[in-house]
Design a protein around this motif. Structure first.
Motif, short mmCIF file in Angstrom:
data_model
loop_
_atom_site.label_atom_id
_atom_site.label_comp_id
_atom_site.label_asym_id
_atom_site.label_seq_id
_atom_site.Cartn_x
_atom_site.Cartn_y
_atom_site.Cartn_z
N PHE A 1 12.77 -4.70 -5.73
CA PHE A 1 14.11 -4.11 -5.67
C PHE A 1 14.43 -3.34 -6.94
N GLN A 2 14.00 -3.84 -8.07
CA GLN A 2 14.21 -3.12 -9.33
C GLN A 2 13.48 -1.78 -9.30
N ARG A 3 12.26 -1.77 -8.77
CA ARG A 3 11.49 -0.52 -8.67
C ARG A 3 12.17 0.44 -7.69
N ALA A 4 12.69 -0.09 -6.59
CA ALA A 4 13.39 0.77 -5.62
C ALA A 4 14.55 1.48 -6.30
N LEU A 5 15.29 0.76 -7.13
CA LEU A 5 16.46 1.34 -7.80
C LEU A 5 16.06 2.26 -8.94
N GLN A 6 14.90 2.04 -9.51
CA GLN A 6 14.40 2.97 -10.53
C GLN A 6 14.01 4.30 -9.91
N VAL A 7 13.44 4.24 -8.72
CA VAL A 7 13.03 5.47 -8.04
C VAL A 7 14.24 6.20 -7.47
N THR A 8 15.14 5.46 -6.83
CA THR A 8 16.38 6.04 -6.28
C THR A 8 17.53 5.10 -6.62
N ALA A 9 18.43 5.55 -7.46
CA ALA A 9 19.44 4.66 -8.05
C ALA A 9 20.50 4.16 -7.08
N ASN A 10 20.71 4.85 -5.99
CA ASN A 10 21.84 4.50 -5.12
C ASN A 10 21.42 3.87 -3.80
N ARG A 11 20.49 2.89 -3.86
CA ARG A 11 20.09 2.18 -2.65
C ARG A 11 20.93 0.92 -2.52
N PRO A 12 21.92 0.91 -1.62
CA PRO A 12 22.86 -0.22 -1.54
C PRO A 12 22.21 -1.55 -1.18
N ARG B 1 0.84 -1.20 0.00
CA ARG B 1 0.00 0.00 0.00
C ARG B 1 0.88 1.26 0.00
N ALA B 2 1.98 1.20 0.73
CA ALA B 2 2.87 2.36 0.83
C ALA B 2 3.53 2.70 -0.50
N THR B 3 3.74 1.71 -1.36
CA THR B 3 4.41 1.96 -2.64
C THR B 3 3.47 2.55 -3.69
N GLU B 4 2.18 2.58 -3.40
CA GLU B 4 1.20 3.01 -4.41
C GLU B 4 1.20 4.52 -4.67
N ASP B 5 1.69 5.29 -3.71
CA ASP B 5 1.68 6.75 -3.85
C ASP B 5 2.93 7.20 -4.62
N PRO B 6 2.78 7.66 -5.86
CA PRO B 6 3.96 8.05 -6.65
C PRO B 6 4.67 9.29 -6.13
N ASN C 1 7.73 10.60 -0.56
CA ASN C 1 9.15 10.93 -0.63
C ASN C 1 10.06 9.80 -0.16
N ARG C 2 9.48 8.75 0.40
CA ARG C 2 10.29 7.57 0.76
C ARG C 2 9.80 6.33 0.01
N ARG C 3 9.35 6.55 -1.19
CA ARG C 3 8.80 5.45 -1.96
C ARG C 3 9.84 4.37 -2.26
N SER C 4 11.07 4.78 -2.56
CA SER C 4 12.11 3.79 -2.84
C SER C 4 12.39 2.92 -1.62
N GLN C 5 12.36 3.53 -0.43
CA GLN C 5 12.54 2.76 0.80
C GLN C 5 11.39 1.77 0.99
N ALA C 6 10.17 2.22 0.66
CA ALA C 6 9.02 1.34 0.78
C ALA C 6 9.14 0.14 -0.16
N PHE C 7 9.59 0.39 -1.40
CA PHE C 7 9.82 -0.72 -2.34
C PHE C 7 10.89 -1.66 -1.80
N GLU C 8 11.94 -1.10 -1.24
CA GLU C 8 13.02 -1.92 -0.69
C GLU C 8 12.53 -2.77 0.48
#
Length: 255
Positions: free
Chosen positions: A161-172, A127-132, A135-142
């Motif tokens: 994980f692919q979506r997390a990296l698409q939203v924010t490229a540098n998530r280790p 549910r948290a990832t649904e809001d485009p 501001n922490r959408r990449s964290q929610a995907f992760e």
């Protein structure tokens, strides 16, 4: 500096008290009061003072019972104190009051994840990832990807994980997790590609190796027949994370 913060906090309490006690308070003043109490509550949380944080959040709720952020704040305070039943009660209340809030679902999902309730956690995190615009959408995907891995839903985790990296490229963490999934699939070039991105962050001192990254590095080095690199990672894993699950898996792999 601490003295200044305390003075500012005390001054804010006086301002709030003045707004809350006037018999002819306007709706605007009430809004300012419950928002100010909530901000004060989060300041107390950041300093580790959960008792005063709860008091501030409770005052906000007394002024505006449907204010989701105050319910969310008091849930976080109870979570820190280890009172899981009350934390869950307030997390659920916050999510119910603002069902479209990604933050409320992400916080509740993280709470459920920490308790090992992965099925419920994944639903909340999804549910948290649904809001485009979250501001922490990449964290929610992760977080969602890690949750799916606990349910052995590797395809869903890979996508998250692919979506997390698409939203924010540098998530280790997403880089390492995705690399491990690709490694298990036998897709060594793509696994190494993700791992090299992680290594670039390590080399620039933006992040540090952790148990899983070292274990993934060992397996990739073995695939490349780079015994020296594998041995280096193994030594670091042994010295820094001797009690980790990853080190136990490494030892098993050498038998």
């Amino acid at each position: 500096m601490r003295g200044i913060k305390l003075v500012l906090a005390f001054f804010m309490v006086l301002v709030i008290a003045g707004c809350a006690t006037k018999g002819s308070s306007t709706n605007s003043e009430k809004n300012q009061a419950h928002e100010a109490y909530t901000r004060l509550g989060f300041q107390y949380l950041q300093s580790g003072d959960t008792s005063n944080a709860k008091t501030s959040f409770q005052r906000a709720i007394e002024i505006q019972s449907s204010y989701a952020e105050a319910h969310n704040g008091i849930a976080l305070a109870f979570q820190i104190e280890g009172d899981d039943a009350l934390a869950e009660k307030y997390f659920r209340r916050a999510a119910a009051l603002e069902p479209s809030s990604a933050m409320m679902h992400n916080n509740f999902g993280a709470f459920l994840f920490a308790k090992g309730r992965y099925e419920e956690a994944c639903k909340a995190l999804a549910r948290a990832t649904e809001d485009p615009f979250y501001n922490r959408r990449s964290q929610a995907f992760e977080n969602l990807g890690r949750c799916y891995r606990h349910l052995n839903r590797e395809d869903a985790a890979k996508h998250a994980f692919q979506r997390a990296l698409q939203v924010t490229a540098n998530r280790p963490v997403s880089m390492v997790e995705l690399s491990e999934i690709l490694l298990a699939e036998g897709n060594y070039p793509e696994a190494d590609k993700q791992f090299q991105k992680f290594l670039a962050l390590v080399e620039s001192r933006r992040v540090e190796h952790y148990a899983k990254s070292l274990w993934v590095g060992i397996r990739l080095a073995r695939e490349e027949r780079n015994a020296s690199r594998a041995a280096t990672y193994a030594l670091i894993l042994k010295n820094l994370f001797p009690e980790s699950k990853e080190y136990q898996e490494y030892k098993e792999s050498t038998r």
